[in-house]
Design an enzyme around this catalytic site. Structure first.
Site, PDB file in Angstrom:
ATOM      1  N   GLY A  62      48.661  -8.531  61.101  1.00 26.00           N
ATOM      2  CA  GLY A  62      48.312  -9.564  62.071  1.00 26.00           C
ATOM      3  C   GLY A  62      48.351  -9.178  63.538  1.00 26.00           C
TER       4      GLY A  62
ATOM      5  N   TRP B  78      46.189  -7.496  65.451  1.00 25.88           N
ATOM      6  CA  TRP B  78      44.934  -7.726  66.188  1.00 25.88           C
ATOM      7  C   TRP B  78      44.714  -9.222  66.409  1.00 25.88           C
ATOM      8  CZ3 TRP B  78      40.176  -4.071  65.084  1.00 25.88           C
ATOM      9  CH2 TRP B  78      40.561  -2.752  65.300  1.00 25.88           C
TER      10      TRP B  78
ATOM     11  N   ASP C   3      42.307 -11.465  55.201  1.00 25.77           N
ATOM     12  CA  ASP C   3      42.879 -10.255  54.599  1.00 25.77           C
ATOM     13  C   ASP C   3      43.291 -10.560  53.158  1.00 25.77           C
ATOM     14  OD1 ASP C   3      44.167  -7.453  56.051  1.00 25.77           O
ATOM     15  OD2 ASP C   3      44.772  -7.898  53.984  1.00 25.77           O
TER      16      ASP C   3
ATOM     17  N   ASP D  29      39.523 -11.772  49.589  1.00 23.34           N
ATOM     18  CA  ASP D  29      38.640 -10.618  49.726  1.00 23.34           C
ATOM     19  C   ASP D  29      37.441 -10.984  50.613  1.00 23.34           C
ATOM     20  OD1 ASP D  29      36.853  -8.537  49.344  1.00 23.34           O
ATOM     21  OD2 ASP D  29      37.256  -8.358  47.197  1.00 23.34           O
TER      22      ASP D  29
ATOM     23  N   ASP E  30      39.309  -4.062  61.165  1.00 26.42           N
ATOM     24  CA  ASP E  30      40.207  -2.919  60.985  1.00 26.42           C
ATOM     25  C   ASP E  30      40.438  -2.727  59.485  1.00 26.42           C
ATOM     26  OD1 ASP E  30      41.823  -0.890  62.009  1.00 26.42           O
ATOM     27  OD2 ASP E  30      43.598  -2.159  62.175  1.00 26.42           O
TER      28      ASP E  30
ATOM     29  N   LYS F  73      36.337  -0.291  61.978  1.00 29.51           N
ATOM     30  CA  LYS F  73      36.962   0.988  61.607  1.00 29.51           C
ATOM     31  C   LYS F  73      36.090   1.690  60.566  1.00 29.51           C
ATOM     32  CE  LYS F  73      41.235   1.075  59.762  1.00 29.51           C
ATOM     33  NZ  LYS F  73      42.561   1.342  60.341  1.00 29.51           N
TER      34      LYS F  73
HETATM   35  C1  LIG Z   1      45.002  -1.154  58.831  1.00 29.77           C
HETATM   36  S1  LIG Z   1      45.254  -2.690  58.067  1.00 29.77           S
HETATM   37  C2  LIG Z   1      44.841  -3.824  59.361  1.00 29.77           C
HETATM   38  C3  LIG Z   1      45.867  -3.935  60.450  1.00 29.77           C
HETATM   39  C4  LIG Z   1      45.585  -5.086  61.382  1.00 29.77           C
HETATM   40  N1  LIG Z   1      44.407  -4.843  62.203  1.00 29.77           N
HETATM   41  C5  LIG Z   1      46.732  -5.376  62.312  1.00 29.77           C
HETATM   42  O1  LIG Z   1      46.575  -5.098  63.506  1.00 29.77           O
HETATM   43  O2  LIG Z   1      47.771  -5.876  61.901  1.00 29.77           O
HETATM   44  C6  LIG Z   1      43.889  -2.807  56.982  1.00 29.77           C
HETATM   45  C7  LIG Z   1      43.835  -4.100  56.191  1.00 29.77           C
HETATM   46  O3  LIG Z   1      42.574  -4.198  55.521  1.00 29.77           O
HETATM   47  C8  LIG Z   1      42.791  -5.073  54.423  1.00 29.77           C
HETATM   48  N2  LIG Z   1      41.682  -5.077  53.466  1.00 29.77           N
HETATM   49  C9  LIG Z   1      41.244  -4.064  52.687  1.00 29.77           C
HETATM   50  N3  LIG Z   1      40.229  -4.459  51.893  1.00 29.77           N
HETATM   51  C10 LIG Z   1      40.008  -5.778  52.186  1.00 29.77           C
HETATM   52  C11 LIG Z   1      39.091  -6.758  51.688  1.00 29.77           C
HETATM   53  N4  LIG Z   1      38.191  -6.461  50.733  1.00 29.77           N
HETATM   54  N5  LIG Z   1      39.147  -8.014  52.191  1.00 29.77           N
HETATM   55  C12 LIG Z   1      40.058  -8.324  53.155  1.00 29.77           C
HETATM   56  N6  LIG Z   1      40.954  -7.438  53.657  1.00 29.77           N
HETATM   57  C13 LIG Z   1      40.930  -6.175  53.186  1.00 29.77           C
HETATM   58  C14 LIG Z   1      44.093  -4.534  53.832  1.00 29.77           C
HETATM   59  O4  LIG Z   1      44.701  -5.491  52.991  1.00 29.77           O
HETATM   60  C15 LIG Z   1      44.897  -4.210  55.092  1.00 29.77           C
HETATM   61  O5  LIG Z   1      45.810  -5.234  55.404  1.00 29.77           O
END
Ligand SMILES: C[S@@+](CC[C@H](N)C(=O)[O-])C[C@H]1O[C@@H](n2cnc3c(N)ncnc32)[C@H](O)[C@@H]1O
Length: 212
Positions: free
Chosen positions: A60, A62, A80, A104, A126, A166
């Site tokens: 969380g 961002w 997320d 998702d 991200d 990203k």
């Molecule tokens: C690097 S983290 C994000 C960090 C976030 N930007 C922060 O600042 O706290 C990447 C996130 O992408 C999410 N993610 C991966 N595949 C996803 C999907 N299909 N739908 C939603 N979220 C997804 C993961 O669960 C993970 O929490």
């Protein structure tokens, strides 16, 4: 740095916690915004509501940074698979200008719920796959998420809006950037200092969507 790079909190993670954020990734967004002015908007009272979409938002940082930046002059939608951390938000995630969908981002029913809160002035993603260590597999999964984020960009980002996603460097990155160039006035890739040195992630930034 190798495997141990992720094992203990580093100076960026400790700084993030001290400054009220659950993850070091906040400094990536901060740096990207300083360089590219993603939030270029008039946040004065009476200005139209600024809407941001944060994909792959957990834990969380961002979303929190965005909420703190736009204050009550905007609305943030976040999605997320995982829940958000509630350690640092001081109630901001319960506010009327925040909507979080745990699920998702790639499935149609969630697309419908998320896009229903748009159109957006800014989309930040991200989102990253759970990495397997197999670089080509991880890159392909990351690209799938980036393509998905781009679908949100195509369909629910306003004309003139900005986009930040990203991507893991590899195979199809060039093709993805080509698509961004068709959609945005300016496109650049950037690796913020807060990215781990061993990581092959970078961010693609699209500014000023050409049509809306
Ligand atoms: C690097 S983290 C994000 C960090 C976030 N930007 C922060 O600042 O706290 C990447 C996130 O992408 C999410 N993610 C991966 N595949 C996803 C999907 N299909 N739908 C939603 N979220 C997804 C993961 O669960 C993970 O929490």
């Amino acid at each position: 740095m190798g495997k141990n790079e992720y094992a203990k909190p580093d100076s960026w993670s400790l700084k993030a916690q001290k400054e009220g954020y659950p993850a070091r990734s906040v400094y990536k967004l901060q740096e990207i915004d300083e360089k590219f002015h993603l939030f270029r908007h008039n946040f004065q009272e009476g200005a139209p509501l600024f809407k941001a979409l944060d994909l792959g938002a957990a834990p969380g940082s961002w979303s929190l940074w965005t909420l703190r930046k736009i204050k009550s002059a905007g609305f943030v939608t976040a999605c997320d698979l995982q829940p958000l951390s509630r350690t640092f938000d001081k109630g901001l995630f319960d506010g009327g200008n925040f909507f979080f969908l745990q699920g998702d981002m790639t499935v149609p029913e969630n697309y419908a719920k998320i896009s229903g809160t748009g159109p957006f002035n800014l989309i930040i993603s991200d989102a990253a796959p759970f990495t397997s260590g197999n670089r080509s597999l991880d890159t392909a999964r990351s690209l799938e998420l980036a393509e998905n984020a781009l679908h949100y960009g195509e369909t629910c980002l306003r004309r003139g809006g900005n986009f930040c996603v990203k991507i893991f460097q590899g195979g199809e990155t060039a093709g993805y950037i080509k698509k961004l160039r068709l959609m945005f006035g300016t496109v650049q890739t950037y690796k913020p200092k807060a990215c781990r040195s061993s990581s092959f992630e970078l961010y693609a930034i699209g500014l000023k969507k050409k049509s809306g």
